[in-house]
Design an enzyme around this catalytic site. Sequence first.
Site, PDB file in Angstrom:
ATOM      1  N   HIS A  20       1.469  -0.592 -10.089  1.00 25.17           N
ATOM      2  CA  HIS A  20       0.498  -1.308  -9.256  1.00 25.17           C
ATOM      3  C   HIS A  20       0.136  -2.655  -9.914  1.00 25.17           C
ATOM      4  O   HIS A  20      -1.032  -2.981 -10.115  1.00 25.17           O
ATOM      5  CB  HIS A  20      -0.753  -0.468  -9.033  1.00 25.17           C
ATOM      6  CG  HIS A  20      -1.469  -0.819  -7.766  1.00 25.17           C
ATOM      7  ND1 HIS A  20      -2.087   0.106  -6.967  1.00 25.17           N
ATOM      8  CD2 HIS A  20      -1.669  -2.013  -7.147  1.00 25.17           C
ATOM      9  CE1 HIS A  20      -2.651  -0.497  -5.924  1.00 25.17           C
ATOM     10  NE2 HIS A  20      -2.406  -1.787  -6.018  1.00 25.17           N
ATOM     11  N   GLU A  35      -1.969   7.578  -7.658  1.00 31.10           N
ATOM     12  CA  GLU A  35      -1.840   6.733  -8.847  1.00 31.10           C
ATOM     13  C   GLU A  35      -2.917   7.098  -9.857  1.00 31.10           C
ATOM     14  O   GLU A  35      -4.058   7.339  -9.460  1.00 31.10           O
ATOM     15  CB  GLU A  35      -1.954   5.253  -8.457  1.00 31.10           C
ATOM     16  CG  GLU A  35      -0.858   4.787  -7.515  1.00 31.10           C
ATOM     17  CD  GLU A  35      -1.026   3.337  -7.083  1.00 31.10           C
ATOM     18  OE1 GLU A  35      -1.973   2.663  -7.581  1.00 31.10           O
ATOM     19  OE2 GLU A  35      -0.237   2.857  -6.271  1.00 31.10           O
ATOM     20  N   ARG A  72       0.844  -1.185   0.000  1.00 32.97           N
ATOM     21  CA  ARG A  72       0.000   0.000   0.000  1.00 32.97           C
ATOM     22  C   ARG A  72       0.881   1.237   0.000  1.00 32.97           C
ATOM     23  O   ARG A  72       1.820   1.340   0.795  1.00 32.97           O
ATOM     24  CB  ARG A  72      -0.893   0.033   1.252  1.00 32.97           C
ATOM     25  CG  ARG A  72      -1.809  -1.170   1.407  1.00 32.97           C
ATOM     26  CD  ARG A  72      -2.997  -1.099   0.471  1.00 32.97           C
ATOM     27  NE  ARG A  72      -3.789  -2.303   0.572  1.00 32.97           N
ATOM     28  CZ  ARG A  72      -3.615  -3.392  -0.163  1.00 32.97           C
ATOM     29  NH1 ARG A  72      -2.654  -3.413  -1.068  1.00 32.97           N
ATOM     30  NH2 ARG A  72      -4.380  -4.449  -0.009  1.00 32.97           N
TER      31      ARG A  72
END
Length: 314
Positions: free
Chosen positions: A280, A261, A232
Amino acid sequence: MSNRIVITTDYLRPGDTVDTMLRDRGLEPVYLPAGGTRTDDEKLALFEGAVGAIAASEPVTRAMLAAASSLKVIARAGVGYDNVDADAAAEFGIRVCNTPGVNHHAVAELALALMLACARRLNTVLPAVAEGEWPREAGTELRGKSLGVIGYGPSGKAIAALGVALGMRVLVSTAHPDSEQSSGIEFADFDTTIRAADYLTLHSRAGKGDPIIDAASFAGMKSSAILINAARGSLVNEGALVQALKAGEIAGAGLDVLHREPMVEDNPLRTMSNVVITSHLAGQTLEARERAGVAAARAVIDVLDGKTPQGAVV
């Protein structure tokens, strides 16, 4: 009663296994993938008329849930659910589910890939080769190095096992040690783990408080250490990370997650030669996507059938 299921996860598509599962149950999947930016009106209308949703990682706010008068369940096709306002969901009687255990091997493998990329400086070597150069800088080996693991859930256990297999000394900081099932692994407190680590990899859940890795953490790490985060973005104080890299408090970082993001253009991490950044991708293997999608669909179906779903967090 509505049978509409909103799907914002972009890799789930009409005709796939999840689509078939939902339609066989008499439900109507509606695909609204989380690409680009939604207007405020689009956000408020996202779950309109839906009884269920399989949600991507875009924020699901209190206002969105308040506007979703028929919504009964949101399932995340993944482990993280911090993008969903779980308190609001509980208040409105909406079940929130995640899909633990579906992507931990994928996450661990990407964490290992980031470690190797940093160790062998692949983020500078690959572009140089593409430009016709032939760099021959020496990297370092993982064998014999110390791997610090923060968190010992499924992905933490998976990366710890990989570290042992590679001949690394593995230290784990966790509130839930499991010595009987952890051959070759040392359990240590947080400070001991970060001080000893040549590679420090994060596998904790996102908390609601301050980041667990901050300026004090970087000050306590080896100057040769590499931070790996495939968990995270909120686990790391990103400003403190930038300063630690600039000051040489740590040697580099491998990051699959960031605070914002996609990465914003002016993020200073973008141009640092000692930082490897991926988009990611940790849980994004074909196998993990299939498992996550099926588990999320099963959770939606179970809630609508009045059953207790697996992975229920609210």
